[in-house]
Design a protein around this motif. Structure first.
Motif: not given
Length: 505
Positions: A315-332
């Motif tokens: 669950a922690t790994r998924f949460g970290v993945w989702f939040i970091s993916a959102s930040f990645m989209l913001a950077q893009m």
């Protein structure tokens, strides 16, 4: 040589045949006024764009630097709100010609610097291209850190990838791989023209608030409360605090300088002028104010990486993945509209390629020059445009000035640079008077004010063709009306031709 010529021609910007070099320089598909069918940006598109722009890691980095200066969290919040709140009116002012006449920055630049003067200021445009490339590379480097956290969440062993790069590179194999992956993922977004890329920004305003609030709550729970940082007082007082806050909100303004300067580029795609006015004026500071909330965690990606230590749960790994993916989209999203030049799509890939090659993790800077352009539009010609003459190199046209160069603009531009020259020397380590340092710390305002004042004064002494007494946003050449008439004639001709063919049959 035939093969070489064909290769060279494949890279050329498309243009009509039998045009002179001068004609090719002043007009191509990306320089002409935006066609009505491509004016697709509505008010909500600008709101979502600015939401995407402010919800990025660069914002967190700026706030982190403020805390390191010794300010409290609420003082940092005020600086962010002030910085973006001040940048918004300047952006709207500079965007207005694009929204009204649907022309992009290089064309708006001609009204101030002249037909050939704007080409000479290709020195400025070359710098602009380099700035965009540097910006792209820097943001891609930050985005690479998001990719690293995402990969760690999926495959923890990536963190132990052996390094094969020398220390002089300033990076390692693992980090460069993640940087390259982010760069590669970003390329498809560049393919879409400006009037279509607006759809990309509809995703970030949905994901980022969810990810940010989830991240904030998660951090509070892990810290068993809001923690000591929120209660930490400022260690600066008096004039030191005042000038630290000035430097901080100026850094926020500098963070938006590229978009402030290029504002006509995306305002030219506005469906109506108002779509590029109020949404940008209010969305920028409001988005910044919301994005700052909860930034007691200064480096979000580093913290997310720490969450993956010590055998985290699925669950922690998924949460970290989702939040970091959102930040990645913001950077893009941060990169998408900051790399448009020359032929727009091709220029974007050039910027991306240079950004890959220039080792961006050591670079971050930008400078403005708006005083001349804003004064030209609002004070000298007071909203009057001659769109036909923006593509006319004949002597006597509005923007011919003196052999195609407006000496008033260049004189004012240089004056705006010189006012900050001594303070800039101080910033490089030289000993300079304190007053010069303070002027340089306010360089956005001093540069803008001096160049605007000098340009206005020179136009009073040496009036230009088309100078107006009353403000009215109008194209005196009637270019837009004629374009609509031509389109209607073409449609009538097609309809008439069809009817005629039908009667013959």
């Amino acid at each position: 040589m035939g093969l070489v010529n064909r290769i060279i021609q494949s890279f050329e910007v498309t243009h009509e045949s039998n045009l002179t070099i001068t004609e090719q320089l002043i007009a191509n598909d990306d320089l002409l006024p935006v066609e009505p069918g491509k004016r697709t940006w509505r008010a909500y598109n600008y709101i979502t764009f600015w939401t995407a722009d402010t919800f990025n890691i660069n914002m967190w980095m700026i706030v982190s630097s403020m805390i390191q200066l010794g300010m409290s969290w609420w003082q940092a919040w005020i600086c962010v709100w002030l910085g973006y709140g001040i940048a918004a009116p300047f952006l709207v002012l500079n965007a207005r010609p694009g929204a009204i006449f649907h022309v992009m920055f290089p064309i708006v630049n001609r009204t101030s610097f002249g037909m050939f003067g704007s080409l000479c200021s290709q020195l400025r445009d070359d710098a602009r291209a380099k700035q965009h490339s540097i910006w792209y590379g820097v943001q891609a480097s930050i985005g690479g850190s998001c990719v690293l956290v995402m990969l760690r969440a999926m495959w923890p062993s990536i963190n132990d990838l052996p390094n094969s790069m020398p220390a002089s590179s300033g990076t390692n194999t693992r980090d460069y791989l993640c940087f390259f992956l982010f760069w590669l993922i970003s390329l498809p977004v560049i393919w879409f023209p400006v009037h279509k890329v607006r759809h990309f920004f509809l995703v970030t305003p949905i994901l980022m608030p969810i990810a940010s609030i989830t991240f904030l709550v998660w951090c509070i729970v892990k810290a068993h409360g809001i923690g000591p940082i929120v209660h930490q007082p400022s260690i600066l007082h008096g004039s030191k605090l005042s000038w630290a806050m000035v430097a901080s909100f100026m850094s926020c303004i500098s963070n938006e300088v590229t978009l402030v300067t290029n504002a006509p580029d995306f305002a030219s795609r506005a469906r109506t002028p108002s779509a590029a006015l109020y949404p940008q004026l209010f969305a920028i500071p409001l988005s910044a104010a919301f994005a700052i909330y909860g930034t007691a965690i200064w480096s979000p990606i580093e913290l997310l990486g720490n969450f993956l230590n010590d055998n985290p749960s699925n669950a922690t790994r998924f949460g970290v993945w989702f939040i970091s993916a959102s930040f990645m989209l913001a950077q893009m999203g941060t990169n998408t509209l900051k790399i448009r030049l020359q032929n727009i799509r091709r220029g974007g890939y050039i910027a991306a390629t240079v950004g890959l090659a220039m080792c961006p993790w050591n670079l971050l800077r930008n400078t403005p020059f708006l005083g001349v352009m804003v004064t030209e539009y609002y004070i000298v010609r007071k909203g009057h445009y001659n769109v036909k003459d923006l593509y006319n190199t004949e002597r006597g046209s509005w923007y011919w000035y003196t052999y195609g160069v407006n000496f008033r603009a260049y004189t004012a531009y240089i004056a705006g640079i010189l006012i900050n020259a001594v303070g800039f020397a101080g910033a490089t380590g030289r000993t300079v008077p304190l007053a010069a340092t303070r002027i340089y710390q306010l360089s956005f305002f001093t540069g803008f004010g001096v160049s605007a004042l000098v340009y206005w004064a020179l136009n009073r002494v040496f009036p230009v063709i088309g100078a107006a007494d009353t403000f009215e946003e109008i194209d005196v050449s009637g270019y837009a009306r004629e374009s609509r008439d031509v389109e209607e004639v073409d449609m009538d001709t097609k309809d008439g031709g069809s009817d005629h063919s039908a009667s013959e049959r």
